[in-house]
Design an enzyme around this catalytic site. Structure first.
Site, short mmCIF file in Angstrom:
data_model
loop_
_atom_site.label_atom_id
_atom_site.label_comp_id
_atom_site.label_asym_id
_atom_site.label_seq_id
_atom_site.Cartn_x
_atom_site.Cartn_y
_atom_site.Cartn_z
CE LYS A 84 -0.14 3.27 4.76
NZ LYS A 84 -0.06 3.37 6.21
CD GLU A 124 -2.87 5.53 6.86
OE1 GLU A 124 -2.85 5.54 5.61
OE2 GLU A 124 -1.95 5.01 7.54
CG ASN A 135 -1.70 1.21 1.45
OD1 ASN A 135 -1.79 2.05 0.56
ND2 ASN A 135 -2.29 1.36 2.63
CD GLU A 187 -3.37 -2.56 7.54
OE1 GLU A 187 -2.30 -2.79 6.99
OE2 GLU A 187 -4.02 -1.50 7.37
N GLY A 242 2.54 2.21 10.73
CA GLY A 242 3.50 3.29 10.55
C GLY A 242 4.23 3.71 11.82
CB SER A 252 5.28 -1.77 12.11
OG SER A 252 4.91 -0.42 12.34
CG HIS A 298 -5.79 1.97 5.46
ND1 HIS A 298 -5.36 2.90 6.38
CD2 HIS A 298 -4.75 1.13 5.26
CE1 HIS A 298 -4.10 2.63 6.71
NE2 HIS A 298 -3.71 1.55 6.05
P1 PGA Z 1 2.98 0.25 7.57
O1 PGA Z 1 1.49 0.46 6.96
O2 PGA Z 1 3.50 -1.05 7.01
O3 PGA Z 1 3.77 1.44 7.11
O4 PGA Z 1 2.83 0.17 9.06
C1 PGA Z 1 0.61 -0.62 6.84
C2 PGA Z 1 -0.71 -0.16 6.28
O5 PGA Z 1 -1.16 0.95 6.61
O6 PGA Z 1 -1.34 -0.88 5.50
#
Ligand code: PGA
Length: 265
Positions: A18, A106, A16, A176, A182, A221, A104
């Site tokens: 982003k 976010e 992903n 997640e 992140g 992560s 997601h």
């Molecule tokens: P990350 O993001 O691997 O940077 O923690 C995962 C995600 O948001 O799908």
């Protein structure tokens, strides 16, 4: 019944991207991915670049004869019309997109997307032959309050209750934990396995068959250093990767770890 001793589910590692990238980066990353994945078998790979770069990504993946499939990070619930700024599933299909991330955290947080709104997207994608990658997971506070399973169940129920549990068949679930996204503070492989098994058991209460077949990715992560430990868990069928998917070397290494670990059962 024992879930997971037999690898019935083909692992999926998805990147992903982003809100990251530019034309040069897309070209370099796809070229290096195609080379790095040469000869890697037994794991499905998808990337979700920003929508702006889907055209370029589709062309480059075709040119490289890559098996990497194309994903998107979002979709609107409308197919066409007066919806300024939105992108329809027909448009995504037009660029060869098959996997679409929905729910997601976010988007749930910054765009106030509700469980009901996400469920609408899910059903629409399924109806149109696309693969929803449904993100679920709890916040730090919910985790501390021991609400992880209740949150995941509520997020799944929003979809299951519209139709039937069989709507999950062929879809992807990405567990997640929000506190791990992140942050570098990943869930331990054991803890993630416990939640994955519980999610699968929750689905199994409604359909054993759907539960056995649905892919549940871990996300949050994931890095080369911890990837193999996740893939060694019977109920973790792959990963949804943010930061580490922006670098071809680390993304390829994680995919290889999935192929090695899952195929060594
Ligand atoms: P990350 O993001 O691997 O940077 O923690 C995962 C995600 O948001 O799908």
């Amino acid at each position: 019944m024992n879930y997971g001793d037999i690898p019935m589910r083909r692992p999926l590692v998805m990147g992903n991207w982003k809100l990251n990238g530019n034309k040069t980066m897309v070209a370099k990353l796809i070229k290096n991915l195609a080379t790095g994945l040469n000869g890697v078998e037994g794991v499905d790979v998808a990337i979700a670049p920003p929508v702006m770069y889907l055209d370029l990504a589709e062309q480059l993946l075709g040119k490289a004869e890559s098996k990497v499939t194309l994903g998107a990070q979002n979709v609107d619930i409308h197919l066409s019309g007066a919806f300024t700024g939105d992108i329809s599933l027909e448009m995504l299909k037009d660029f060869g997109v098959t996997h679409i991330i929905i729910g997601h955290s976010e988007r749930r947080e910054y765009h106030k997307e509700s469980d009901e709104f996400i469920a609408k997207k899910f059903i629409l994608l399924k109806k149109n032959g696309l693969i929803p990658v449904l993100c679920i997971g709890e916040s730090d506070a919910q985790n501390a309050a021991n609400e992880t399973l209740a949150v995941c169940a509520r997020q799944l129920d929003a979809i299951i209750n519209i139709q039937d549990v069989r709507v999950l068949h062929g879809a992807i679930i990405a567990y997640e934990p929000i506190w791990a996204i992140g942050t570098g503070k990943a869930a331990t492989a054991k803890e993630a396995q416990r939640i994955h098994a519980a999610i699968r058991a929750y689905i199994a209460e409604k359909s054993e068959d759907v539960a056995q077949n649905v892919i549940i990715q871990y996300g949050g992560s994931v890095k080369l250093e911890n990837a193999a430990a996740y893939f060694a868990q019977p109920d973790i069928d792959g990963a949804l990767i943010g930061g580490a998917a922006l670098n071809a070397e680390s993304f390829v290494s994680i995919i290889k770890a999935a192929a090695d670990t899952k195929n060594s059962y």
